[in-house]
Design an enzyme around this catalytic site. Structure first.
Site: not given
Length: 336
Positions: A19, A72, A102, A141, A173, A213-214
């Site tokens: 996202p 999300q 985030c 996430k 992440h 992720n990342g």
């Protein structure tokens, strides 16, 4: 733990697109679905309050081709998140994902996003409320930690709390979120990657679906991680160099690679239908700019779309023109 019911959905764990605010709108996701027919796609983060009180058609609408598709959510109030999750299920989403990663100032001020990494009990209450409200999978996430957090056991305990609450899958992440002194963009680049934490998490909890992720920007880098986790999630690479998404799914599934031109042609019915509804081409074209990233003539492709897509009356012929310019530039480069 809720099962990932649909076999097609469960299979799509291997590849997903992150996202991304201002990027992964419905037009972007339809394009990504053309590139990777089996990947899981995620919306931009939407706050639970916006889902409940906002323009749902604008915020939640999607094309049928986008499945399997996750919404999300942002937020930290269990009752509101549960209500938003029910709305998402009613709209036909395949998954609800809670954002605990985030790092923006707005997110911190609203007590959601990455700052929730330090409130595992609250997040667990949120997850449990959503799980009780819907039959679709509820997932999380997250980052590895916040600021100077450097203890794997704390990260693992956060994950375990969400699994006990019913989280069906964890997307990691694999960086910390630094809430002081770094912009959201810098938070995607500067904190060091620690893939080994995600590897260890999966190794110690083999039944838990873990997606990494990342920093994954190439097919080779993503494939190397598949030895250790259930799936990989591409972010900026899938947006700035979208053909890598197609190449990665081909590598994972054995499907034949298609040319960029063929993939673009597959998008044509959607583009023309949207234009007939009155949408300006620029809203779709902005997601296509990277299709020829790193290719001879790619600069010409971007230039034609950037200069022409915003003009009144711009239509599919502009994309044909962009492909033609790209082809001619590539031929000149090969001949020189």
């Amino acid at each position: 733990m809720q099962p990932l019911h649909d076999p097609r959905y469960a299979a799509s764990l291997r590849l997903s697109v992150a996202p991304m605010m201002d990027w992964t709108d419905s037009h972007c996701r339809v394009f990504h679905r053309v590139l990777a027919p089996g990947a899981r796609l995620y919306t931009e983060m939407v706050h639970a309050n916006a889902v409940i009180h906002g323009d749902r058609r604008r915020l939640l609408g999607f094309d049928a081709s986008e499945h399997p598709l996750a919404l999300q959510l942002g937020g930290s109030e269990p009752a509101l998140l549960a209500q938003a999750a029910r709305i998402a299920a009613d709209w036909g989403y395949d998954e609800v994902n809670l954002n605990c990663g985030c790092p923006s100032d707005r997110v911190q001020a609203g007590r959601f996003g990455a700052c929730l990494m330090r409130e595992p009990e609250l997040v667990g209450e949120c997850v449990a409320a959503m799980v009780a409200a819907v039959d679709i999978p509820v997932t999380v996430k997250c980052r590895l930690g916040v600021d100077e957090d450097n203890d794997y056991a704390t990260f693992a305990a956060f994950v375990d709390r969400q699994v006990r609450a019913g989280a069906a899958m964890i997307v990691v992440h694999a960086r910390n979120a630094w809430l002081k002194g770094l912009s959201p963009k810098e938070n995607r680049e500067i904190p060091p990657l620690r893939y080994d934490w995600a590897h260890r998490l999966k190794r110690e909890r083999p039944a838990l679906p873990v997606v990494l992720n990342g920093g994954l920007a190439t097919v080779e880098a993503a494939q190397a991680q598949m030895v250790h986790v259930d799936g990989v999630m591409l972010g900026r690479a899938a947006y700035h160099d979208p053909y890598v998404l197609h190449a990665l799914e081909a590598a994972q599934t054995g499907m034949p690679l298609r040319s960029r031109e063929d993939l673009l042609e597959q998008l044509r019915p959607y583009v023309e239908a949207q234009l007939q509804r009155g949408l300006a081409l620029k809203h779709i074209a902005r997601h296509l700019l990277g299709l020829y990233h790193g290719q001879p003539g790619g600069r010409g492709f971007r230039k034609v779309l950037s200069e022409g897509a915003h003009r009144p009356g711009a239509d599919w012929s502009l994309l044909e023109q962009a492909v033609q310019v790209t082809r001619e530039q590539a031929e000149r480069a090969a001949a020189s």
